[in-house]
Design an enzyme around this catalytic site. Structure first.
Site, short mmCIF file in Angstrom:
data_model
loop_
_atom_site.label_atom_id
_atom_site.label_comp_id
_atom_site.label_asym_id
_atom_site.label_seq_id
_atom_site.Cartn_x
_atom_site.Cartn_y
_atom_site.Cartn_z
CB ALA A 32 29.23 81.42 26.93
CG LEU A 33 25.81 76.65 29.25
CD1 LEU A 33 25.50 75.17 29.50
CD2 LEU A 33 24.54 77.40 28.85
CG HIS A 34 26.21 82.73 33.06
ND1 HIS A 34 24.95 82.86 33.61
CD2 HIS A 34 26.18 83.42 31.89
CE1 HIS A 34 24.21 83.62 32.84
NE2 HIS A 34 24.92 83.96 31.75
CG HIS A 37 22.95 79.96 30.80
ND1 HIS A 37 24.20 80.54 30.72
CD2 HIS A 37 22.22 80.53 29.80
CE1 HIS A 37 24.22 81.40 29.72
NE2 HIS A 37 23.04 81.42 29.15
CE LYS A 149 22.09 88.93 31.12
NZ LYS A 149 22.12 89.60 29.79
NE ARG A 187 26.82 90.51 24.01
CZ ARG A 187 25.61 90.01 23.74
NH1 ARG A 187 24.79 89.73 24.72
NH2 ARG A 187 25.24 89.81 22.48
#
Ligand code: PAF
Length: 286
Positions: A32-34, A37, A149, A187
């Site tokens: 769920a890369l953003h 990342h 984070k 998330r």
């Protein structure tokens, strides 16, 4: 980019890179890369000759089965992003490949794993130590990259590295935020539009609180103010807010107790059934 799903294939690809004299960087992810990342991958790309990114939703670190079931899985989009980021290997194994038999190892992670996330999510950090130690064993990287984070996670991983005697550098990377200040997290996609709109108030409250600290307010009052202010926002509930020593992660209650390590405020907030975490470094008192 090579997409590899077996440990044997991964070991071979890394051995070939090492035989060419390339240094190896590892970026462990749960997909769920953003952009957070991607910032880790870009740093690895700048610093290492060969970059491996693992995409694996590790079941042993979830103490809540609903969280595991609803954790976003976007493998195709992830592969496109990894390709664009010029990654050498995307390691995307099955659960059976990583855990051919149940991992019963219990790590003596000490006090850094007992507070905050460790207290709220029993077993979580042991699961993180299990999977990260396996990844370090498979890849034997020179450097591994983790986002700040998950501030406490980095301290736990350093402890696991010490216990297992891995020879590598852990590289902590700054939090990447949306334009409105919300810390990027896989998330976040689970927030409703209404929740998403107010979610930046978490970071804003921490920034305001850290600037108040310059006026000499005591740490327990600062901590209580954050909890009260966020709990007063409709739809937010603080699970914990702790102001802790930046290295030991033990709570610090007064300025006289602050060591040269400095202090960090770590927060977890529930918005409906989505659990968000964030943190802030408090400025040094002159
Ligand atoms: O931070 C994460 O995404 C995970 O905890 C990690 C380090 C990839 C281990 O599963």
């Amino acid at each position: 980019m090579e997409i590899i799903s077996t440990v044997a294939g991964l070991r071979q690809a890394v051995a070939n890179a090492k035989a060419k004299g390339l240094s190896v960087g590892l970026v462990p992810t749960m997909g769920a890369l953003h952009a957070g990342h991607i910032s880790l991958i870009e740093r690895a790309r700048r610093e290492c000759g060969f970059v491996v990114v693992s995409v694996f939703v590790n079941p042993t670190q979830f103490n809540n089965q609903n969280d595991l079931a609803t954790y976003p899985r976007t493998v195709e989009a992830d592969c496109e992003k990894l390709e664009q980021a010029n990654v050498d290997v995307a390691f995307i194994p099955t659960v059976e490949e990583v855990y051919p038999e149940p991992d019963t190892r219990v790590f003596d992670l000490g006090s850094v794993a007992e507070v905050m996330e460790g207290a709220m999510r029993p077993g979580h950090f042991n699961g993180v130590a299990q999977v990260v130690s396996k990844l370090f064993d498979f890849v034997q990287p020179d450097k591994a990259y983790f986002g700040e984070k998950d501030y406490q996670q980095i301290a736990v991983i350093r402890r696991m590295v010490e216990l297992e005697g891995f020879k590598l550098e852990i590289v902590p990377c700054p939090i990447v935020r949306e334009a409105d200040g919300l810390a990027m997290s896989s998330r976040n996609v689970r927030l409703t539009p209404e929740q998403r709109e107010i979610a930046p108030l978490i970071h804003q409250t921490l920034v305001d609180n850290a600037s108040l600290s310059l006026h000499g307010l005591d740490l327990d009052s600062l901590r209580d103010m954050v909890v009260e202010e966020i709990n007063a926002i409709d739809g937010m509930e603080v699970e914990y807010y702790e102001i802790v020593d930046a290295k030991t992660l033990l709570p610090v209650h007064s300025w006289s107790e602050v060591s040269e390590n400095g202090i960090v405020g770590c927060i977890t907030v529930w918005m409906g059934d989505v659990r968000l975490i964030d943190n802030i470094k408090y400025p040094e008192q002159k």
